[in-house]
Design an enzyme around this catalytic site. Structure first.
Site, short mmCIF file in Angstrom:
data_model
loop_
_atom_site.label_atom_id
_atom_site.label_comp_id
_atom_site.label_asym_id
_atom_site.label_seq_id
_atom_site.Cartn_x
_atom_site.Cartn_y
_atom_site.Cartn_z
CG ASP A 77 -1.93 -1.11 1.19
OD1 ASP A 77 -2.89 -0.99 0.43
OD2 ASP A 77 -1.74 -2.11 1.93
CG ASP A 94 14.86 -6.08 -7.42
OD1 ASP A 94 15.05 -7.21 -7.92
OD2 ASP A 94 13.74 -5.56 -7.33
CD GLU A 102 10.99 -10.15 -12.97
OE1 GLU A 102 9.88 -10.69 -12.81
OE2 GLU A 102 11.49 -9.37 -12.14
CD GLN A 108 14.75 -14.96 -9.19
OE1 GLN A 108 15.70 -14.32 -9.63
NE2 GLN A 108 13.54 -14.88 -9.74
#
Length: 376
Positions: free
Chosen positions: A78, A138, A233, A302
């Site tokens: 959120d 990441d 990705e 992952q």
């Protein structure tokens, strides 16, 4: 009258990540055991904070969670200033301020990535004492050497690349393994190098299909009848990258809310049309090289499972450092990893920024030096 013990709230937000429980434990054990604080944990991220759903965290609640994946507090994505409540999008910062005061909090610690940093900064602007810890697989959070979750995800992705080598070799195939990373290529680059991928494709370096095919064909001439391609990705060829950049430029140049919405819808439609880009690349490479191509998408595997030792150590020491900062009355900062120590970074320097892979980064140079193709 004796000095009141500080009462602190903690929550986890954004995607789950290995090391979240280790960070909760690290902060909690230091806060409770060393500094005598009281600790509560809000459930389901920002939504639990808005709805004031929390549990008391004591030493028994923190026991045994160091090695557990996920988060004992659960999480959510959120946005505090644009939150869906009763079917309407609302700014819920005032509700958080009220709950903060009602619960008698002296500080609030948020564990998360880029989106969490934005939420944290918006809450800090209301006058609340806010700190964050950098969490993401990441590794794209600015002003910190690394974030907990990245090391574990790198190990998982590397093991996948390792395993795919044997099947690629056995069947004389091109194996493309898609690794998480919509905007940055740190995870793909690290796992690709560590796993010995023959080609690594990341968002920061748009690729030429012809260049990727040429690397594979050069390997074939040297007698290698297979290739392993690590694909982020968010990696795209030059044409698709140009389309996204043009659409993003329209978003940034829009001057009215209606124009912004239309431009964002256009951009998102382009991104959606490219979602199976790894399969498209596989077909193109098969046609160009004559080798069968297969795609493996690692996906959420992952992010799951037991955190590795490096992430447990990092999360624990960042958590302990955060407890010390709360005890000293420091707020409005992210606790960053800096060498073997920690540092504080103002939240306004973190929110809205992203750590991209520089084109001259040592890992890029390393990949080039060992002959790994980068598609450019």
């Amino acid at each position: 009258m004796g000095k009141k013990n500080k009462r602190v709230g903690i929550l986890t937000a954004g995607g789950d990540s290995p090391g979240l429980n280790a960070a909760i434990r690290g902060f909690g054990k230091a806060a409770i055991g060393h500094y005598g604080m009281e600790l509560i944990g809000f459930r389901d991220g920002i939504r639990g904070l808005v709805e004031n759903r929390f549990i008391e965290l004591d030493t028994s609640a923190l026991s045994g969670i160091l090695t557990r994946g996920g988060t004992i507090l659960s999480t959510g994505r959120d946005k505090i200033h644009k939150m869906l409540v009763d079917g309407q999008v609302r700014d819920m910062r005032n509700a958080v301020v009220e709950n903060y005061e009602r619960d008698g909090l002296d500080a609030l610690v948020l564990l998360g990535g880029g989106g969490t940093a934005k939420n944290a900064f918006r809450l800090a602007e209301t006058g609340l004492n806010i700190l964050t810890l950098p969490k993401t697989i990441d590794n794209d959070i600015v002003h910190t050497d690394t974030s907990f979750g990245f090391a574990t995800a790198t190990e998982i992705a590397t093991e996948a690349v390792d395993r795919l080598h044997s099947t690629a070799h056995s069947h004389h195939r091109i194996i493309l393994v898609e690794i998480m990373g919509h905007r940055v290529g740190w995870l793909t680059l690290a796992a690709g190098i560590a796993g010995g991928a023959d080609i690594i494709l990341i968002p920061e370096i748009p690729y030429h299909v012809e260049s990727v095919a040429a690397t594979i064909q050069a390997r074939m001439k040297r007698g290698s009848t297979f290739s392993v391609v690590a694909v982020a990705e968010g990696a795209r060829d030059l044409s698709d990258t140009a389309d996204i950049q043009a659409a993003q430029s329209l978003v940034e140049s829009a001057t009215t809310p209606e124009a912004v919405r239309a431009a964002k819808n256009h951009r998102n439609a382009i991104i959606d049309s490219q979602r199976e880009h790894t399969f498209k690349l596989a077909r193109e490479l098969e046609a160009a090289t004559g080798l069968e191509s297969r795609v493996t998408i690692l996906g959420h595997v992952q992010r799951g499972g037991t955190p590795c030792a490096i992430d447990r150590l990092l999360a624990t020491r960042l958590g302990g450092a955060a407890a010390e900062l709360v005890a000293d009355g420091v707020s409005g900062v992210m606790v960053a990893a800096r060498g073997e120590g920690t540092d504080t970074v103002p939240l306004q320097d973190v929110a809205g920024n992203i750590k991209l892979v520089p084109p001259d980064h040592e890992w890029i140079m390393t990949a080039r030096h060992v002959g790994t193709g980068l598609g450019d």
